[in-house]
Design an enzyme around this catalytic site. Sequence first.
Site: not given
Ligand code: BES
Ligand code: ZN
Ligand code: MN
Length: 466
Positions: A241, A248, A318, A322
């Site tokens: 990711d 990121k 990001d 979902r």
């Molecule tokens: N894979 C990440 C979530 C994550 C963060 C897992 C840290 C493990 C450790 C997910 O895909 C993500 O990036 N989520 C974002 C969502 C936001 C953009 C609404 C997040 O949590 O910042």
């Molecule tokens: Zn993710």
């Molecule tokens: Mn993500």
Amino acid sequence: MEIKVVENTIVKEADILVVNQFEGEKTTNDLANKYAVEEDNFKGKFGETYLLPTYGNAPYRKVLVIGFGKKEEFCPNKLREAVAKAIKKCSQMEAKKVAFDIKGVDFDYSEQLTMGAFIADYKFDKYKSEKKDKHIQEVFVQADEMKVRKAEKIAAAMTFARNLANEPAQFATPTELASIAQDFGLETKIYDREECEKMGMGAFLAVGRGSDEEPKFIHMKYTCDNPKKRIAIIGKGICFDSGGLDIKPASSMLTMKDDMSGAACILGVMSIIKEFNPQVEVHGIIAACENMPSGKAYKPGDILTAMNGKTIEIDNTDAEGRLTLADALCYACELKVDEVIDLATLTGACMVALGSHAAGIMGNDETLVHNLIDTAKRNGEKFWELPLWEEYFDSLKSEVADMKNSGARWGGASAAGVFLQKFVKDVKWAHIDIAGTAFLDKPQKELIAGASGAGVRTLLGYILEQ
Ligand code: BES
Ligand code: ZN
Ligand code: MN
């Protein structure tokens, strides 16, 4: 490491004999009582250890006293942790044979002792050119043979999941996960890009489009005669990711090979399920792809159509997990199973809320959610319920589509849960957010840093107790 169940461990020739001490009590070993307890005033506080050479006066070369803490506070989870501590000590001393003489415990410790030993013996050193072989070869215990063998299999599933989630993204690709899934001797169907397109998986495919790795939708099925229940377990399978075009920052991307920990858990469970022959039907489902930026990548503002016809406006590339889960949930609901459980490293918000000690759980069926919380507790994991109120959908409302994939920053774990719920139809469903628990940045209790095998013990425990 091999666990050998024996009648009497004290007479066993071993490098180290491990004995326990409850706080303020004596041990069962005379030498330990004389030197550790009486002379050195060793108290037996939880997790403390005391090492004593035997100078040829016993079949074992050393005695390791492990503190079990206050008797009234002792429980199976503490036993597992203490055993793990002892095993780590023994392997530091390069012991090959370890015998345990555990006394005064008023519950059956067979399973947790086995789990503790295997979890503590785990290393991920396949890419080290110099391997320090500090693995213990044999562990002797007085325990229930059947329970030891059962726990051994669960531990193997956990190791399997940890290895997969620790594997760099360059190797653990969607194609690789699909090929692993085909090795379990289960009825398995792998859908490629075209087949997913035909099924209408517009959300899943959009996420994978920016990558040169082909997306794979994996469906494994275990069944038996007259199953008592039919369950689908889904794991988030983002093999890497990067965030996509909403890329990121470097520090957040560093561990994102772990974004397939949900998938690793499902593969761990399915790798061993046949050996248990449970009386339930279990479908293991993974929508595997990478989230990468490129000229082909999906973009903020794009509008996607999921398998159930619902449209999603991309607010942030990001928030990809979902989207892949949306199509996986639609697919699972069409199987007409009784229950759907998904596991996902879904939100940083869940990690902020619960840290690395507990996974967040939410769902549309109170009994299912509470059963999973209880099962987790009994199997050495922690799940904590987060709300799944419709109010959280407010920030996901879109002007141009049925919903957006992300919205307000606050309450992000619940918002993600409410988003997923839009793709769940006529089935009991629970969603487990393992973002905080799946991958540890530092050692925690019996676990070393890295992949923890989150969810494996609970899911297997849940399947086996049906
Ligand atoms: N894979 C990440 C979530 C994550 C963060 C897992 C840290 C493990 C450790 C997910 O895909 C993500 O990036 N989520 C974002 C969502 C936001 C953009 C609404 C997040 O949590 O910042
Ligand atoms: Zn993710
Ligand atoms: Mn993500």
